[in-house]
Design a protein around this motif. Structure first.
Motif, PDB file in Angstrom:
ATOM      1  N   UNK A  87       1.025  -1.153  -0.167  1.00  0.00           N
ATOM      2  CA  UNK A  87       0.510   0.026   0.031  1.00  0.00           C
ATOM      3  C   UNK A  87       0.588   1.013  -0.296  1.00  0.00           C
ATOM      4  N   UNK A  88       0.310   1.962  -0.884  1.00  0.00           N
ATOM      5  CA  UNK A  88       1.252   3.373  -0.839  1.00  0.00           C
ATOM      6  C   UNK A  88       0.839   4.939  -0.976  1.00  0.00           C
ATOM      7  N   UNK A 112       8.191   6.013  -6.201  1.00  0.00           N
ATOM      8  CA  UNK A 112       9.271   5.445  -6.407  1.00  0.00           C
ATOM      9  C   UNK A 112      10.305   4.406  -5.173  1.00  0.00           C
ATOM     10  N   UNK A 113      10.628   5.181  -4.650  1.00  0.00           N
ATOM     11  CA  UNK A 113      11.674   5.509  -3.758  1.00  0.00           C
ATOM     12  C   UNK A 113      10.868   4.422  -2.359  1.00  0.00           C
ATOM     13  N   UNK A 114       9.625   4.528  -2.228  1.00  0.00           N
ATOM     14  CA  UNK A 114       8.643   4.365  -1.673  1.00  0.00           C
ATOM     15  C   UNK A 114       8.382   3.032  -1.382  1.00  0.00           C
ATOM     16  N   UNK A 115       8.464   2.073  -2.954  1.00  0.00           N
ATOM     17  CA  UNK A 115       8.055   0.823  -3.230  1.00  0.00           C
ATOM     18  C   UNK A 115       9.087   0.428  -3.145  1.00  0.00           C
ATOM     19  N   UNK A 142       1.913   2.497 -12.292  1.00  0.00           N
ATOM     20  CA  UNK A 142       2.778   1.364 -11.426  1.00  0.00           C
ATOM     21  C   UNK A 142       1.963   0.129 -11.252  1.00  0.00           C
ATOM     22  N   UNK A 143       0.587   0.627 -11.781  1.00  0.00           N
ATOM     23  CA  UNK A 143       0.191  -0.690 -11.326  1.00  0.00           C
ATOM     24  C   UNK A 143       0.924  -1.507 -12.756  1.00  0.00           C
ATOM     25  N   UNK A 144       0.889  -1.124 -13.688  1.00  0.00           N
ATOM     26  CA  UNK A 144       1.489  -1.726 -15.373  1.00  0.00           C
ATOM     27  C   UNK A 144       2.545  -1.509 -15.318  1.00  0.00           C
ATOM     28  N   UNK A 145       3.529  -1.223 -14.108  1.00  0.00           N
ATOM     29  CA  UNK A 145       4.955  -1.582 -14.667  1.00  0.00           C
ATOM     30  C   UNK A 145       4.984  -2.908 -13.011  1.00  0.00           C
ATOM     31  N   UNK A 146       3.824  -3.348 -12.012  1.00  0.00           N
ATOM     32  CA  UNK A 146       4.076  -3.991 -11.397  1.00  0.00           C
ATOM     33  C   UNK A 146       4.055  -5.640 -12.380  1.00  0.00           C
ATOM     34  N   UNK A 147       2.889  -5.421 -13.154  1.00  0.00           N
ATOM     35  CA  UNK A 147       1.960  -5.975 -13.787  1.00  0.00           C
ATOM     36  C   UNK A 147       3.701  -6.778 -14.565  1.00  0.00           C
TER      37      UNK A 147
END
Length: 269
Positions: A87-88, A112-115, A142-147
């Protein structure tokens, strides 16, 4: 070992597609009077990431106080298992056109430093590092990058950044606005994560892992980046260009993502 009447026992749990704990507790005749503490999870915006590239944005009717600026990310793998990616908190910024021209509307940006830089559960994993001062990515991006990272499953992805905290494009580029266009180093075949130049004076194209790079590009395309900029290179006398990319000057040392058009389904719970 038997539990005493004064002990508090935790019910075993899993996570559903919204990131909410699911408790499974079997009561026997001897434990039916035991105290079971169940803390309800917060209700917040949640992105559910599917392997086919679809992203579901689930918005509850009421968001739990204190979580108005927080987004949860869940990855649903091919076996139907849910992966809690964290959760961010996000910040809101004005929307911009290329060149940092302000327009109506706002965007949500996540640092992105917190991801979490690594995730692994079974055969589902990713790993990335940052090499940038453009730390902010859009919430959907971010959802796309995770995927894309989870589909590829590599642990040596290096991100050269998206936008700054205002959603501005900085560092000499005009297109990195709103946290949607990003840059990445090319994937190497020698086990390192250093810079890789495909051409020009420092060109070492033989160190490009063409197979892995192609897989990552396909995953990025599936999750929304429909246009990418790269650079022609030569191996064994043959000129090449990575599939789904377009040759563009000064992109011999990084892959540029643009043309962001993700498949997002809004669900209101």
């Amino acid at each position: 070992m038997a539990h005493t009447a004064t002990e508090r026992r935790k019910a075993p749990q899993s996570v559903d597609v919204r990131g909410c704990p699911v408790f499974r507790w079997r009561l026997s005749s001897s434990s039916i009077t035991d105290e079971v503490i169940c803390r309800l999870p917060p209700q917040l915006i949640t992105y559910v990431i599917h392997t086919d590239g679809k992203i579901q944005r689930r918005t509850p009717k009421e968001i739990t106080p204190g979580f108005e600026e927080t987004i949860a990310y869940i990855y649903l793998d091919q076996s139907g298992h849910n992966h809690d990616l964290g959760k961010y908190c996000f910040i809101e910024a004005r929307r911009h056109l290329p060149g940092n021209v302000e327009v109506e509307g706002s965007v949500r940006l996540i640092d992105l430093r917190k991801v979490h830089k690594k995730y692994k559960l079974g055969n589902v994993s990713y790993g990335f590092t940052l090499n940038t001062s453009r730390y902010y990515i859009g919430d959907v991006a971010l959802a796309s990058l995770f995927g894309a990272m989870l589909e590829a499953g590599y642990d040596d992805v290096v991100c050269n950044g998206f936008s700054d905290h205002l959603g501005h494009s900085v560092g000499g580029s005009s297109s990195h606005v709103n946290g949607t266009n990003g840059d990445f180093r090319y994937l190497r075949n020698d086990g390192t994560v250093g810079p890789l130049h495909l051409a020009e004076a420092e060109g070492k194209p033989h160190l490009l892992d063409e197979e892995r790079q192609a897989v990552f590009i396909e995953a990025l395309y599936r999750f929304g980046w429909k246009s990418m900029l790269s650079y022609r290179y030569v191996i064994d006398g043959k000129e090449k260009l990575l599939k789904r990319t377009r040759h563009f000057r000064n992109h011999h040392h990084h892959l540029h993502l643009q043309g962001y058009a993700p498949l997002v389904e809004d669900i209101h719970d």
